[in-house]
Design an enzyme around this catalytic site. Sequence first.
Site, PDB file in Angstrom:
ATOM      1  N   GLY A 646      28.382 -35.023  52.617  1.00  0.00           N
ATOM      2  CA  GLY A 646      29.723 -34.593  53.017  1.00  0.00           C
ATOM      3  C   GLY A 646      29.766 -33.084  53.202  1.00  0.00           C
ATOM      4  N   ALA A 647      30.940 -32.653  53.630  1.00  0.00           N
ATOM      5  CA  ALA A 647      31.110 -31.216  53.813  1.00  0.00           C
ATOM      6  C   ALA A 647      32.254 -30.754  52.936  1.00  0.00           C
ATOM      7  CB  ALA A 647      31.409 -30.914  55.276  1.00  0.00           C
ATOM      8  N   GLY A 648      31.989 -29.752  52.092  1.00  0.00           N
ATOM      9  CA  GLY A 648      33.035 -29.195  51.243  1.00  0.00           C
ATOM     10  C   GLY A 648      33.521 -27.888  51.849  1.00  0.00           C
ATOM     11  N   GLU A 649      34.486 -27.276  51.164  1.00  0.00           N
ATOM     12  CA  GLU A 649      35.068 -26.036  51.681  1.00  0.00           C
ATOM     13  C   GLU A 649      34.046 -24.909  51.701  1.00  0.00           C
ATOM     14  OE1 GLU A 649      38.036 -24.385  49.170  1.00  0.00           O
ATOM     15  OE2 GLU A 649      38.416 -22.716  50.530  1.00  0.00           O
ATOM     16  N   GLY A 651      30.564 -25.314  51.481  1.00  0.00           N
ATOM     17  CA  GLY A 651      29.221 -25.651  51.970  1.00  0.00           C
ATOM     18  C   GLY A 651      29.003 -27.153  51.924  1.00  0.00           C
ATOM     19  N   GLU A 652      27.739 -27.551  52.150  1.00  0.00           N
ATOM     20  CA  GLU A 652      27.464 -28.988  52.188  1.00  0.00           C
ATOM     21  C   GLU A 652      27.500 -29.615  50.804  1.00  0.00           C
ATOM     22  OE1 GLU A 652      24.108 -27.841  54.006  1.00  0.00           O
ATOM     23  OE2 GLU A 652      24.893 -28.105  56.019  1.00  0.00           O
ATOM     24  N   VAL A 653      27.825 -30.888  50.822  1.00  0.00           N
ATOM     25  CA  VAL A 653      27.707 -31.678  49.587  1.00  0.00           C
ATOM     26  C   VAL A 653      26.535 -32.625  49.811  1.00  0.00           C
ATOM     27  CG1 VAL A 653      28.854 -33.229  47.974  1.00  0.00           C
ATOM     28  CG2 VAL A 653      30.192 -31.530  49.235  1.00  0.00           C
ATOM     29  N   LYS A 671      26.959 -29.781  45.098  1.00  0.00           N
ATOM     30  CA  LYS A 671      27.782 -28.978  46.020  1.00  0.00           C
ATOM     31  C   LYS A 671      27.096 -27.626  46.170  1.00  0.00           C
ATOM     32  CE  LYS A 671      32.325 -30.958  45.294  1.00  0.00           C
ATOM     33  NZ  LYS A 671      33.733 -30.661  45.075  1.00  0.00           N
ATOM     34  N   ASP A 764      47.051 -31.828  43.090  1.00  0.00           N
ATOM     35  CA  ASP A 764      46.653 -32.471  44.362  1.00  0.00           C
ATOM     36  C   ASP A 764      46.096 -33.868  44.103  1.00  0.00           C
ATOM     37  OD1 ASP A 764      46.271 -32.826  47.026  1.00  0.00           O
ATOM     38  OD2 ASP A 764      44.505 -31.535  47.179  1.00  0.00           O
TER      39      ASP A 764
HETATM   40  P1  AMP Z   1      34.824 -32.052  48.009  1.00  0.00           P
HETATM   41  O1  AMP Z   1      34.353 -30.724  48.439  1.00  0.00           O
HETATM   42  O2  AMP Z   1      34.885 -32.222  46.542  1.00  0.00           O
HETATM   43  O3  AMP Z   1      36.098 -32.479  48.688  1.00  0.00           O
HETATM   44  O4  AMP Z   1      33.688 -33.081  48.546  1.00  0.00           O
HETATM   45  C1  AMP Z   1      33.454 -33.362  49.898  1.00  0.00           C
HETATM   46  C2  AMP Z   1      32.973 -34.804  50.041  1.00  0.00           C
HETATM   47  O5  AMP Z   1      31.750 -34.941  49.358  1.00  0.00           O
HETATM   48  C3  AMP Z   1      33.894 -35.801  49.370  1.00  0.00           C
HETATM   49  O6  AMP Z   1      34.893 -36.249  50.238  1.00  0.00           O
HETATM   50  C4  AMP Z   1      32.976 -36.891  48.979  1.00  0.00           C
HETATM   51  O7  AMP Z   1      32.821 -37.810  50.034  1.00  0.00           O
HETATM   52  C5  AMP Z   1      31.688 -36.198  48.707  1.00  0.00           C
HETATM   53  N1  AMP Z   1      31.527 -35.950  47.293  1.00  0.00           N
HETATM   54  C6  AMP Z   1      32.002 -34.939  46.571  1.00  0.00           C
HETATM   55  N2  AMP Z   1      31.667 -35.076  45.279  1.00  0.00           N
HETATM   56  C7  AMP Z   1      30.938 -36.187  45.189  1.00  0.00           C
HETATM   57  C8  AMP Z   1      30.305 -36.871  44.113  1.00  0.00           C
HETATM   58  N3  AMP Z   1      30.351 -36.427  42.865  1.00  0.00           N
HETATM   59  N4  AMP Z   1      29.667 -38.001  44.381  1.00  0.00           N
HETATM   60  C9  AMP Z   1      29.633 -38.454  45.632  1.00  0.00           C
HETATM   61  N5  AMP Z   1      30.207 -37.893  46.676  1.00  0.00           N
HETATM   62  C10 AMP Z   1      30.866 -36.738  46.464  1.00  0.00           C
END
Ligand code: AMP
Length: 864
Positions: A646-649, A651-653, A671, A764
Amino acid sequence: MLSRSKARAWITFCLHVWWCARGGGAQNAKDVILLDSKAQQTELEWISYPPNGWEEISGLDENYTPIRTYQVCQVMEPNQNNWLRTNWIEKGDARRIFVELKFTLRDCNSLPGVVGACKETFNLYYQETDSEMGRGLREDQYVKIDTIAADESFTQGDLGERKMKLNTEVRVIDSVTRRGFYLAFQDVGACIALVSVKVYYKRCWSIIENLATFPDTTTGSEFSSLVEVEGMCVSDAEEEADNSPKMHCSTDGEWLVPIGKCICKAGFHQKGDACEPCGRGFYKSSSQDLQCSRCPAHSFTDREGSWRCDCEDGYYRALSDPPSVACTRPPSAPQNLVYNTNQTTVNLEWSPPADTGGRNDVTYRVGCRRCSWEPEECVPCGPTVGFSPAQAGLVDTYVNIVDLLAHANYTFEVEAVNGVSDLSRTQRLFAAVSIATGQAAPSQVSEVIKEKVQQRSVQLSWQEPQQPNGVITEYEIKYYEKDQKDRIYSTVRSKSTSATVNNLKPSTAYIFQIRAFTEAGFGTFGPRLEITTKEEATAAIVSSEQNPVIIIAVVAVAGTIILVFMVFGFIIGRRYALAGPIDSPLLHCGYSKADQEGDEELYFQFKFPGTKTYIDPETYEDPNRAVHQFAKELDASCIKIERVIGAGEFGEVCSGRLKLPGKRDVSVAIKTLKVGYTEKQRRDFLCEASIMGQFDHPNVVHLEGVVTRGKPVMIVIEYMENGSLDAFLRKHDGQFTVIQLVGMLRGIAAGMRYLADMGYVHRDLAARNILVNSNLVCKVSDFGLSRVMEDDPEAVYTTTGGKIPVRWTAPEAIQYRKFTSASDVWSYGIVMWEVMSYGERPYWDMSNQDVSDASPSERSEFTL
Ligand code: AMP
């Protein structure tokens, strides 16, 4: 004396009369003739001695066929001894020989002028020899068979006519042992005409009786003896078991006393004395059956002589099916499969198949596969899952399946089977359902080991239950004195798989039992373990531990301190609940992570309240200190990044594995902070770790640690296999039971209650910020101070300033930015709606403005 010519003429006449009266000489067809004087038309040329005795005379029978006779009539002279001997008669296989004599004999009274010397009998003799003898005749070598007298002699009739009577006498020679014999007739002065001499023996002629052939058989040698003869079955017949065919040939040449029989083989039936093949479309499966039968339903035979019929395509005959039953086919699938889940138990019920395949031996078998949430990835359930009454061979249309894993997705296939299912190569037909199990308490704790036994303490360790059914947050150790009457027990809790129980009495037997606790509640207690504490060392040495005065004092002081803490904590807690987070330096300073790390709490007298409180990392002047206060620094070499999820604010997750020294590796989400970050971005990024690191609850995402001393900077979190809840629900729309959905909500509520108790306001809370693991456990995530404003795509700018996720936010928070645990409760209500609607968008297509303008009561009209 009667002259020879006169006598001959007289006898010839008489013969004629006799033949006519008799209608011809009937011969028994069953007899084997050895000698028949009548059949010989040439001269017999028997030996007659003396020459003037027996005389061969020709005559005619009723058909004017010439016959040969011997006559003698020396009635006038006394001391007659006239012998007549036949030719040699070869006996063949005869054993019992019959001699039939036909003769006429003149009544002495009817002879005029005859006195004294006239006789009315003659004697019959025989002599056995192996070969023909000469023509000499020695009387002493003959054995007498009998003296033959006439039953009827012929005489002058009342009216003067002459009556002639032919006598027939039969004599038997039992047992002739040599190859042949002669017969001899001795006349001692009678007037005789020997019309015919027949020598024969009897035979039982070949017959077929009870489908067995009995060959020609010579009768036995002595009267009344029966000859036992084995029969031979005619073709396509066989002997009946233990009942081989036999018959008995009587001395009269009759077949008597049939025993046993033959029967037509399979594929053949009896017609008369033979076995004929069954026609096309007919079969006879066993020799025991009498008739051929028509092929049963769904079978055929296109050849003759079949013992069974072949099944039509798609139809089968089970091994145990006799050929007489119809061919059948596998049943159709069971109907109306319904299920009922209760935690980790599933009940399945169904109706019988519409088509039983023509059989009445339908049973059911249940296939079980455990699937990941991706449907293709299924594995067999294995032996740990229990089926009651059974997994296969079910006669009734229900089954109870137990010991399933909690929060797991299962596919059950119910197949109806009958006696021919395993023979069929057609595709299996079954009814299937996919079921997700609910939560369940952990299974029993086993293998408890006493590590150390002291006078007043016992140290125990144990294994995690085989089926934890979730994350085990703690264990409860229950114990009581074994001999105590009222069984008052105490408990100790431990977060790890070991504990020391203190304050025990020396030399006392205690019973210990342990159970595990997860978010689903307590499991059942494991088996009882009895441990006796050690004896006191010596009575003289009294340690402080044993001194009751000291104990009382210590307890009193500890009690007072705890009471003060409880009252203080309660007040603080209330303030938190009512006014939101308080940035209290006092609390900040008072908090120590180390203080919280004691594994056990003694419960039997006091219960410690939750004293941990959330500390805002912003209160730290040095944010790095905050991170290291609450998060563990990890060595980057322990982390293996596997893929981007996934993509977080910031960087990549990614997902990957974390392997800490001495521990098994675990799946983690990582993260990362993108390169080229500013110092503020780094601080904000790590802020989430500083917050998350303070929480320790099964429904709050757990922080494994951070990497700050290397690049990239990383936050390592437990891996939640099913990602965020909103997407997960939308993907599995309609696939869960209400109990499962409520189970998810219960988990979120537990996590949020924990956060509220800690004094943390989330701001949130939404399904997109809840993560779901492989066991369907929901955990609250997404912690960050500026996050609500910056990160959430649902957040919009409001008139009060700042970005707010309007649809999830309580009215007072939208209007006055009053975020409290109470406003989190509002958001929780929205999450409930999201969960029960499988991730529908709250208020559907209403605009954010309309939502924030709507009053709370208007909003509550949005029901599912
Ligand atoms: P976030 O930055 O926390 O919103 O994470 C971005 C995306 O990464 C999320 O929407 C999830 O799909 C995935 N993700 C974040 N944390 C986890 C985790 N602990 N386990 C699995 N996927 C995660």
